[in-house]
Design an enzyme around this catalytic site. Sequence first.
Site, PDB file in Angstrom:
ATOM      1  N   SER A 202      67.755   6.857  25.085  1.00  0.00           N
ATOM      2  CA  SER A 202      67.549   5.988  23.928  1.00  0.00           C
ATOM      3  C   SER A 202      66.600   6.639  22.931  1.00  0.00           C
ATOM      4  O   SER A 202      66.843   6.625  21.712  1.00  0.00           O
ATOM      5  CB  SER A 202      66.987   4.636  24.378  1.00  0.00           C
TER       6      SER A 202
ATOM      7  N   ARG B 282      58.685   2.672  20.148  1.00  0.00           N
ATOM      8  CA  ARG B 282      58.980   1.747  21.243  1.00  0.00           C
ATOM      9  C   ARG B 282      59.574   0.445  20.723  1.00  0.00           C
ATOM     10  O   ARG B 282      60.443  -0.154  21.361  1.00  0.00           O
ATOM     11  CB  ARG B 282      57.726   1.486  22.093  1.00  0.00           C
TER      12      ARG B 282
ATOM     13  N   HIS C 130      63.133   1.326  19.964  1.00  0.00           N
ATOM     14  CA  HIS C 130      63.829   1.454  21.244  1.00  0.00           C
ATOM     15  C   HIS C 130      64.165   0.078  21.828  1.00  0.00           C
ATOM     16  O   HIS C 130      65.265  -0.139  22.354  1.00  0.00           O
ATOM     17  CB  HIS C 130      62.941   2.238  22.216  1.00  0.00           C
TER      18      HIS C 130
END
Length: 229
Positions: A13, A36, A39
């Site tokens: 990812s 993050r 993601h």
Amino acid sequence: MTVRQPHPIEVRSYEILRSRVDLSPMPPLWRAVAERVIHATADLEYAVDLVTTEDFLVQGWSALRSGAPIVTDEHMTAAGISARETACHADDPAAARMARAAGITRPAAAVRIAYSEVGPGAVWVVGSAPEAIFEIIARRVRPALVVGTPVGFVGAAEAKEALRASGLPQLSNVSEKGGPAVAAAAVNALLYFEQAPQPFGQGTSAHGQGTSAYGQGAYGQGAFEQGAP
């Protein structure tokens, strides 16, 4: 200390998101948080929607490394924070009683109860309840960091704007989107970050006081380039 080993799906990812958006100009903690969040949401627009400063994130990271409490507005937010226990009074009967007696909302009452429990220096994480942000500001809780990303058409953007204007150390986003997954991802990024970051100074750089180009859309110039490292 045990070194975290990311799942192969997570690794892939990150490879994909880095091929679609170049966040390498960002300071290290801000980049870690933005990546993050992207993601967790598959939403590249968070590259330009998040607002914070590297100094704020360093303060939050340092507090977490020192064992500062984490307070969340609801259990969905708490469930997404995988590396640490959190304090959450959303379903506390005492919060319901206080809300009725004081004529305030239950999220606001939960903030009051949590603050009486953890005191100053905590990391506060709001993924759903704008009222919690307003109460954090009003209570003057002296946080290490407030992560405020509530989602919704009613009050969410206004609460985040008030948080940025409050002068509290904060991470938020400008738009009406957000949610528990975004808030939890931001905290997880700080918890997973191992290398000691260097402060960028007291808001004197381009990242200062929540008015950064990254948070106001200017970073969109060249941000979504194909083949970025």
